[in-house]
Motif scaffolding. Structure first.
Motif, PDB file in Angstrom:
ATOM      1  N   ALA A 269      36.005  65.619  55.421  1.00  0.00           N
ATOM      2  CA  ALA A 269      36.663  65.725  56.719  1.00  0.00           C
ATOM      3  C   ALA A 269      37.821  64.740  56.846  1.00  0.00           C
ATOM      4  CB  ALA A 269      35.650  65.485  57.840  1.00  0.00           C
ATOM      5  N   GLU A 270      37.790  63.670  56.063  1.00  0.00           N
ATOM      6  CA  GLU A 270      38.853  62.665  56.081  1.00  0.00           C
ATOM      7  C   GLU A 270      38.982  62.076  54.681  1.00  0.00           C
ATOM      8  OE1 GLU A 270      37.802  59.048  58.302  1.00  0.00           O
ATOM      9  OE2 GLU A 270      35.781  59.884  58.496  1.00  0.00           O
ATOM     10  N   VAL A 284      30.524  55.230  41.442  1.00  0.00           N
ATOM     11  CA  VAL A 284      31.706  54.900  42.233  1.00  0.00           C
ATOM     12  C   VAL A 284      31.347  55.224  43.678  1.00  0.00           C
ATOM     13  CG1 VAL A 284      34.115  55.462  42.725  1.00  0.00           C
ATOM     14  CG2 VAL A 284      33.309  55.397  40.350  1.00  0.00           C
ATOM     15  N   VAL A 285      31.253  54.199  44.515  1.00  0.00           N
ATOM     16  CA  VAL A 285      30.868  54.394  45.913  1.00  0.00           C
ATOM     17  C   VAL A 285      32.124  54.542  46.756  1.00  0.00           C
ATOM     18  CG1 VAL A 285      29.576  53.462  47.861  1.00  0.00           C
ATOM     19  CG2 VAL A 285      28.829  52.973  45.512  1.00  0.00           C
ATOM     20  N   VAL A 286      32.178  55.625  47.535  1.00  0.00           N
ATOM     21  CA  VAL A 286      33.384  55.917  48.316  1.00  0.00           C
ATOM     22  C   VAL A 286      33.040  56.056  49.799  1.00  0.00           C
ATOM     23  CG1 VAL A 286      34.442  57.098  46.347  1.00  0.00           C
ATOM     24  CG2 VAL A 286      33.131  58.421  48.019  1.00  0.00           C
ATOM     25  N   GLY A 287      34.076  56.015  50.621  1.00  0.00           N
ATOM     26  CA  GLY A 287      33.887  56.170  52.052  1.00  0.00           C
ATOM     27  C   GLY A 287      35.225  56.225  52.761  1.00  0.00           C
TER      28      GLY A 287
END
Length: 373
Positions: A269-270, A284-287
């Motif tokens: 969504a973003e 690989v941690v994303v946000g």
């Protein structure tokens, strides 16, 4: 011909004719101009170049310092100036302290700064010892920083030209080194340095500046790391902060904290950004961008040049970032407002105005508690 400099430019006591200056020469325009300025003082001047690659690698290598062509350029400048020039082989030390460390940092999920490690090792520690062995009164380099005599001794300050300032990369300079070092270009803009090189008739006057990492002249650092540490290519998952799998990757080497491109995650969504890299799980941690906000960072290997400084403090957490207000308790940097893209492995460098107070390596960060919009 440009006007000769005087003793104040090198902060040496008279008579200069009885002084000896060692100049660190990379073969570029900056160090070449510094050598010429040193020679103009009347002091005995010696140019020293560290060969940081073995002969086979060095021949023909362009766009980097301390390689084959650059050594020849440094020698040609010294010949023109009529000063001695020595080359010392430090390829083994450079490999161990800079190149291997660079690869290991990526393997550990951190983002390294090899230029600082080079300054901490071959360029200052090793050259410092060589200059002492040569009986020098000071070691002079072409770095764009200023050395200012303070009430308690020498201080490290940012260069007059903010576009060229290299103080971020020199935070690990010790007080003992700073007392011995001189930086004649700290008050000059780069265009003036090139003018000086032309006025002095130096063949390197039009030589391009080094680009990228010196031992990766083509900019493809991932290939170098994969060659040195094949295990870095281990595939893994791309996950969100809750651990939900969003995709897959081909190795942590391709990512750094704050990165947006290359994630190849569809349907979000973003935009997602890299929040952290986990070398144990290879995740690989994303946000979202707001999750990148950091309120504090713990730093290791602190080098302090600020004496008993009290008062406002600014900090830079990336070489190209602007200093931001922060507090420092000797171990943690606490940002006045949340900071973004703070990456373990990078440096946090502290300032009071233009003065470098010191700095250290970012070990871990504390996420800011931001309300979700």
């Amino acid at each position: 011909m440009c006007a000769p400099v005087n003793s104040a430019d090198f902060q040496l006591a008279e008579p200069l004719a009885k002084r000896r200056i060692v100049v660190a020469m990379s073969g570029g325009v900056d160090s070449s101009v510094v050598a010429a300025l040193a020679a103009q003082t009347g002091a005995e001047t010696i140019g020293v170049t560290l060969q940081l690659y073995d002969h086979g690698e060095a021949v023909g290598r362009a766009g980097s310092c301390c390689a084959g062509r650059d050594i020849r350029d440094a020698r040609a400048v010294c010949d023109k100036l009529g000063i001695a020039h020595y080359v010392f082989d430090h390829a083994s030390s450079f490999r161990e302290t800079v190149i291997d460390d660079f690869a290991d940092e990526y393997l550990a999920g951190r983002t390294p700064i090899p230029c600082v490690k080079c300054n901490m090792g071959p360029k200052f520690t090793d050259l410092f010892a060589l200059a002492r062995d040569l009986g020098a009164d000071c070691l002079v380099t072409g770095h764009y920083v200023r050395r200012v005599e303070g009430l308690a001794g020498a201080e490290l300050h940012r260069a007059a030209d903010p576009a060229r300032d290299q103080s971020y990369f020199l935070f690990a300079t010790t007080q003992a080194q700073l007392e011995f070092l001189r930086f004649p270009l700290g008050g000059l803009p780069k265009p003036r340095v090139r003018e000086l090189a032309a006025e002095l008739g130096l063949g390197v006057a039009g030589k391009p500046d080094s680009q990228d990492i010196c031992f990766v002249p083509d900019g493809d650092y991932a290939s170098l790391v994969k060659k040195l540490r094949p295990e870095v290519e281990t595939h893994g998952d791309i996950v969100d902060a809750a651990g939900r799998k969003l995709g897959a990757h081909k190795g942590l080497i391709h990512f750094t904290v704050g990165q947006r491109r290359g994630l190849e995650i569809g349907g979000a969504a973003e935009p997602y950004y890299v929040l952290r890299l986990d070398p144990v799980t290879r995740e690989v941690v994303v946000g979202p961008k707001r999750a990148l906000a950091v309120r504090a960072a713990r730093i290791d290997g602190v080098n302090w040049l600020g004496g008993d400084h009290v008062g406002p403090t600014m900090v830079k957490v990336r070489s190209m970032a602007k200093p931001v207000p922060a507090r420092f308790d000797g171990e943690r940097v606490m940002f006045e407002t949340p900071e973004y893209g703070v990456a373990p492995g990078q440096a946090a460098v502290l300032y009071a105005g233009d003065r470098v107070l010191g700095g250290g390596w970012i070990a871990e960060t504390e996420r800011a508690e931001l309300a979700v919009a």
